[in-house]
Design a protein around this motif. Structure first.
Motif, PDB file in Angstrom:
ATOM      1  N   HIS A 232       3.904   2.898 -14.535  1.00  0.00           N
ATOM      2  CA  HIS A 232       3.529   1.793 -15.426  1.00  0.00           C
ATOM      3  C   HIS A 232       2.735   2.364 -16.589  1.00  0.00           C
ATOM      4  O   HIS A 232       1.863   3.213 -16.402  1.00  0.00           O
ATOM      5  N   TYR A 233       3.033   1.856 -17.780  1.00  0.00           N
ATOM      6  CA  TYR A 233       2.287   2.241 -18.976  1.00  0.00           C
ATOM      7  C   TYR A 233       1.723   0.983 -19.627  1.00  0.00           C
ATOM      8  O   TYR A 233       2.443   0.010 -19.828  1.00  0.00           O
ATOM      9  N   GLY A 234       0.431   1.024 -19.941  1.00  0.00           N
ATOM     10  CA  GLY A 234      -0.229  -0.106 -20.570  1.00  0.00           C
ATOM     11  C   GLY A 234      -1.087  -0.887 -19.597  1.00  0.00           C
ATOM     12  O   GLY A 234      -0.663  -1.195 -18.483  1.00  0.00           O
ATOM     13  N   THR A 235      -2.311  -1.211 -20.019  1.00  0.00           N
ATOM     14  CA  THR A 235      -3.232  -1.961 -19.166  1.00  0.00           C
ATOM     15  C   THR A 235      -2.675  -3.335 -18.800  1.00  0.00           C
ATOM     16  O   THR A 235      -2.759  -3.771 -17.651  1.00  0.00           O
ATOM     17  N   TYR A 236      -2.107  -4.016 -19.779  1.00  0.00           N
ATOM     18  CA  TYR A 236      -1.585  -5.361 -19.515  1.00  0.00           C
ATOM     19  C   TYR A 236      -0.330  -5.246 -18.666  1.00  0.00           C
ATOM     20  O   TYR A 236       0.602  -4.518 -18.978  1.00  0.00           O
ATOM     21  N   GLY A 237      -0.312  -5.953 -17.565  1.00  0.00           N
ATOM     22  CA  GLY A 237       0.829  -5.924 -16.667  1.00  0.00           C
ATOM     23  C   GLY A 237       0.643  -5.051 -15.452  1.00  0.00           C
ATOM     24  O   GLY A 237       1.417  -5.162 -14.498  1.00  0.00           O
ATOM     25  N   ILE A 238      -0.376  -4.197 -15.435  1.00  0.00           N
ATOM     26  CA  ILE A 238      -0.547  -3.330 -14.273  1.00  0.00           C
ATOM     27  C   ILE A 238      -0.970  -4.144 -13.048  1.00  0.00           C
ATOM     28  O   ILE A 238      -0.530  -3.874 -11.924  1.00  0.00           O
ATOM     29  N   GLY A 239      -1.789  -5.169 -13.228  1.00  0.00           N
ATOM     30  CA  GLY A 239      -2.193  -6.010 -12.099  1.00  0.00           C
ATOM     31  C   GLY A 239      -1.008  -6.673 -11.417  1.00  0.00           C
ATOM     32  O   GLY A 239      -0.815  -6.551 -10.201  1.00  0.00           O
ATOM     33  N   PRO A 240      -0.153  -7.385 -12.170  1.00  0.00           N
ATOM     34  CA  PRO A 240       1.042  -7.970 -11.551  1.00  0.00           C
ATOM     35  C   PRO A 240       1.972  -6.935 -10.933  1.00  0.00           C
ATOM     36  O   PRO A 240       2.589  -7.192  -9.894  1.00  0.00           O
ATOM     37  N   ALA A 241       2.102  -5.763 -11.539  1.00  0.00           N
ATOM     38  CA  ALA A 241       2.957  -4.723 -10.965  1.00  0.00           C
ATOM     39  C   ALA A 241       2.422  -4.279  -9.616  1.00  0.00           C
ATOM     40  O   ALA A 241       3.181  -4.126  -8.644  1.00  0.00           O
ATOM     41  N   LEU A 242       1.110  -4.048  -9.529  1.00  0.00           N
ATOM     42  CA  LEU A 242       0.496  -3.675  -8.256  1.00  0.00           C
ATOM     43  C   LEU A 242       0.710  -4.763  -7.216  1.00  0.00           C
ATOM     44  O   LEU A 242       1.022  -4.471  -6.049  1.00  0.00           O
ATOM     45  N   ASP A 243       0.549  -6.013  -7.618  1.00  0.00           N
ATOM     46  CA  ASP A 243       0.740  -7.130  -6.679  1.00  0.00           C
ATOM     47  C   ASP A 243       2.176  -7.169  -6.166  1.00  0.00           C
ATOM     48  O   ASP A 243       2.422  -7.392  -4.969  1.00  0.00           O
ATOM     49  N   THR A 244       3.138  -6.968  -7.058  1.00  0.00           N
ATOM     50  CA  THR A 244       4.546  -7.007  -6.655  1.00  0.00           C
ATOM     51  C   THR A 244       4.859  -5.917  -5.632  1.00  0.00           C
ATOM     52  O   THR A 244       5.483  -6.174  -4.595  1.00  0.00           O
ATOM     53  N   VAL A 245       4.421  -4.712  -5.913  1.00  0.00           N
ATOM     54  CA  VAL A 245       4.674  -3.599  -4.987  1.00  0.00           C
ATOM     55  C   VAL A 245       4.017  -3.875  -3.643  1.00  0.00           C
ATOM     56  O   VAL A 245       4.621  -3.699  -2.579  1.00  0.00           O
ATOM     57  N   ARG A 246       2.764  -4.317  -3.671  1.00  0.00           N
ATOM     58  CA  ARG A 246       2.034  -4.583  -2.426  1.00  0.00           C
ATOM     59  C   ARG A 246       2.714  -5.681  -1.611  1.00  0.00           C
ATOM     60  O   ARG A 246       2.881  -5.548  -0.389  1.00  0.00           O
ATOM     61  N   GLU A 247       3.109  -6.761  -2.280  1.00  0.00           N
ATOM     62  CA  GLU A 247       3.707  -7.891  -1.564  1.00  0.00           C
ATOM     63  C   GLU A 247       5.053  -7.524  -0.945  1.00  0.00           C
ATOM     64  O   GLU A 247       5.364  -7.932   0.174  1.00  0.00           O
ATOM     65  N   ILE A 248       5.852  -6.757  -1.661  1.00  0.00           N
ATOM     66  CA  ILE A 248       7.151  -6.371  -1.100  1.00  0.00           C
ATOM     67  C   ILE A 248       6.971  -5.391   0.045  1.00  0.00           C
ATOM     68  O   ILE A 248       7.600  -5.524   1.103  1.00  0.00           O
ATOM     69  N   LEU A 249       6.094  -4.431  -0.109  1.00  0.00           N
ATOM     70  CA  LEU A 249       5.861  -3.467   0.965  1.00  0.00           C
ATOM     71  C   LEU A 249       5.296  -4.154   2.205  1.00  0.00           C
ATOM     72  O   LEU A 249       5.612  -3.768   3.346  1.00  0.00           O
ATOM     73  N   ALA A 250       4.495  -5.199   2.009  1.00  0.00           N
ATOM     74  CA  ALA A 250       3.918  -5.925   3.144  1.00  0.00           C
ATOM     75  C   ALA A 250       4.981  -6.622   3.994  1.00  0.00           C
ATOM     76  O   ALA A 250       4.717  -6.983   5.145  1.00  0.00           O
ATOM     77  N   GLU A 251       6.180  -6.812   3.457  1.00  0.00           N
ATOM     78  CA  GLU A 251       7.268  -7.419   4.225  1.00  0.00           C
ATOM     79  C   GLU A 251       7.816  -6.473   5.292  1.00  0.00           C
ATOM     80  O   GLU A 251       8.623  -6.877   6.126  1.00  0.00           O
ATOM     81  N   PHE A 252       7.372  -5.215   5.257  1.00  0.00           N
ATOM     82  CA  PHE A 252       7.880  -4.204   6.184  1.00  0.00           C
ATOM     83  C   PHE A 252       6.712  -3.633   6.991  1.00  0.00           C
ATOM     84  O   PHE A 252       6.177  -2.562   6.679  1.00  0.00           O
ATOM     85  N   PRO A 253       6.256  -4.355   8.025  1.00  0.00           N
ATOM     86  CA  PRO A 253       5.092  -3.900   8.797  1.00  0.00           C
ATOM     87  C   PRO A 253       5.320  -2.550   9.471  1.00  0.00           C
ATOM     88  O   PRO A 253       4.356  -1.875   9.835  1.00  0.00           O
ATOM     89  N   GLN A 254       6.573  -2.143   9.629  1.00  0.00           N
ATOM     90  CA  GLN A 254       6.861  -0.833  10.212  1.00  0.00           C
ATOM     91  C   GLN A 254       6.359   0.299   9.310  1.00  0.00           C
ATOM     92  O   GLN A 254       6.252   1.451   9.757  1.00  0.00           O
ATOM     93  N   LEU A 255       6.064  -0.022   8.048  1.00  0.00           N
ATOM     94  CA  LEU A 255       5.673   0.994   7.066  1.00  0.00           C
ATOM     95  C   LEU A 255       4.180   0.953   6.770  1.00  0.00           C
ATOM     96  O   LEU A 255       3.740   1.225   5.652  1.00  0.00           O
ATOM     97  N   ALA A 256       3.380   0.627   7.784  1.00  0.00           N
ATOM     98  CA  ALA A 256       1.932   0.491   7.586  1.00  0.00           C
ATOM     99  C   ALA A 256       1.271   1.798   7.159  1.00  0.00           C
ATOM    100  O   ALA A 256       0.198   1.790   6.554  1.00  0.00           O
TER     101      ALA A 256
END
Length: 540
Positions: A232-256
């Motif tokens: 990611h490049y640029g301060t604006y948008g990094i928060g939503p990008a982090l949230d998206t990655v975290r939320e999708i990864l959380a769907e896979f508890p096998q990958l804790a």
């Protein structure tokens, strides 16, 4: 419209702990493969002074615009020959300055391409490319090279916004999944201890639809995955990008135990002409402000700042200039890397954009203060230690160290102040931890952990998540002898409820320690200290 305030008051309490610690290993570096070995050698002291945990490089194998003079693989009839000398020279340099090489295996050498195509296009079966990576990894130790991270390709999703032409990889998602499937398995077979990851996604906002199929393939097929990576490049948008990655990864508890790596990041969008705004204190202030967000994302394990050394080719985003001179951004990064890890309480009363972080230990104290507001600001710092001195990074270029004094500190718009008790702050120069480990059952929790690789100290905090369970671990060489001692306290240092359970195992010459922090109220801090055996030599 009311006028913007031109004054601010910062109150700091160096006796009170605060979330989140200033990890020295979490904020590391990226370089383009365009940077050559002579430049690394010229700038070796900058690595030693700031001591990043890793340096990620998109290797650029096979791309004619990269500076390699020899192909890493050639085919003559039935004879396949490999040449890793140039790549290994950079790896050995990084090993010498105690920085882990983080290789993004890319792009496509001539011998591995589809006939008539360029460096973006694999041959139909990818076999030669996979074998190239396999041979590199399999023989690394014998060639005297230690690689910290192995990433399968770089930005395979990136397409030109105007033409839709592939930028780095001509294949689609299915092609990449097949490439990852083959390469990750081959790397694990070549080196069972290797840390393997991908997909080095260029744009989460545009291509988040790559993440679920990638993770589903990993889970369903039991593929190796130690870290999930994106850019990611640029301060604006990094928060939503982090949230998206975290939320999708959380769907896979096998990958804790899968780490999350933001392994190309810059606070400024991509536009880095020589002498541009990125060379001014403005980027140092943006970096300092972004530390708050990056550190307060517990599931974000590693960040690679893009980039460390100017590469040229219309990209002058480095902390170190093309001429070898340190920019204000480097001064801020070097200072951050030398700050004590334990964060201290700070309260700010002032215009939006004025910020600060503070930390202290038994030997020293430090503050990083920035002004990203739209006006110059007079900053008064209350309850400040009298032995703090200040260095200003502003338009005057005056970096002299002086006593802070009793009056307010004038911070221009975009300026940064570095305050410390030490005459010359230095980052830790060596590490005893060979690998950190995470386990995140709840990626939405604000509770956090941090492993300091220089001292093998594990820190925990519940933040707002009372009674959260937090788990972290580390690997030590088995001949590093000592014991681990746990403690739990409140922000003011008094003993607090909560338990830390420690598990140990030894296998293959590696001592693995897991610590689990449970049962503590909100804003409670746990700590596991490694006390080395004074009769044994600690191997570093």
């Amino acid at each position: 419209m009311k006028p913007v305030s031109t004054s601010a008051t910062i109150t700091v309490d160096f006796s009170r702990l605060a979330d989140h610690p200033l990890s020295h290993d979490r904020i590391a570096l990226f370089n383009s493969g365009l940077v050559t070995l002579p430049t690394y050698r010229r700038d070796a002291d900058y690595f030693r002074r700031s001591h990043p945990e890793h340096l990620r490089i998109d290797l650029g194998w096979g791309a004619e615009w990269m500076p390699w003079t020899r192909e890493p693989v050639t085919v003559d009839g039935d004879v396949v020959a490999y040449d890793f000398e140039e790549t290994d020279e950079i790896a050995k340099f990084l090993n010498e300055v105690d920085v882990r090489p983080y290789w993004a295996y890319s792009y496509v050498p001539k011998a591995a391409r589809r006939p008539g195509s360029d460096w973006r296009t694999m041959d139909d079966d990818d076999e030669l490319w996979v074998n190239l990576v396999t041979e590199y990894v399999r023989g690394a130790a014998a060639r005297g090279v230690a690689i910290g991270y192995h990433e399968v390709y770089n930005e395979p999703d990136l397409r030109d916004e105007r033409t839709a032409e592939p930028v780095f990889y001509a294949g689609d998602l299915d092609d990449y999944l097949d490439l990852y499937r083959k390469t990750a398995r081959a790397i694990r077979a070549a080196d069972p201890s290797a840390r393997i990851g991908g997909p080095a996604l260029a744009s989460v906002a545009k291509n988040a639809h790559w993440l679920r199929p990638f993770l589903r393939t990993v889970v369903d097929e039991g593929l190796p995955l130690d870290f999930l990576s994106f850019h990611h490049y640029g301060t604006y948008g990094i928060g939503p990008a982090l949230d998206t990655v975290r939320e999708i990864l959380a769907e896979f508890p096998q990958l804790a135990e899968v780490e999350v790596h933001l392994n190309e990041y810059n606070s400024f969008m991509i536009d880095y002409p020589r002498g541009g705004l990125q060379d001014s204190p403005l980027l140092a202030a943006a970096f300092a402000a972004d530390l708050d967000l990056l550190l307060a994302s517990p599931s974000l394990t590693r960040v690679s700042w893009a980039q460390f050394l100017d590469s040229g080719n219309d990209n002058y985003s480095g902390m170190i200039g093309i001429d070898g001179a340190a920019k204000p951004l480097y001064r801020a990064y070097e200072f951050y890397q030398a700050m004590p890890i334990d964060r201290r309480a700070v309260h700010i009363d002032g215009p939006e954009g004025v910020g600060a972080i503070a930390s202290a230990d038994d030997a020293s104290a430090a503050m990083l203060v920035w002004n990203r507001s739209i006006v110059d600001v007079e900053v008064r710092i209350d309850d400040l230690r009298e032995d703090l001195h200040v260095v200003l990074l502003d338009s005057t270029g005056d970096h002299s160290r002086r006593p802070l004094g009793d009056g307010p500190l004038r911070l221009e718009r975009g300026a940064v102040a570095l305050l410390s008790t030490q005459a010359t702050a230095e980052a830790p120069s060596r590490r005893i931890v060979s690998r950190t480990r995470v386990h995140l059952d709840d990626r939405s929790s604000g509770a956090w952990s941090d492993v300091d690789e220089a001292t093998a100290t594990i820190r925990f905090g519940t933040a707002d998540a009372a009674s959260a369970t937090v788990r972290a671990g580390l690997d030590l060489p088995a001949d590093v002898v000592g014991e681990f001692r746990a403690s739990v306290c409140t922000a003011d240092g008094t003993p607090a409820p909560g338990e830390i359970a420690i598990e140990e195992s030894v296998a293959g010459g590696i001592r693995t320690i897991w610590a689990t922090f449970t049962g503590a109220p909100a804003h409670t801090f746990g700590r596991v200290d490694f006390v080395a055996d004074s009769t044994a030599e600690v191997a570093r």
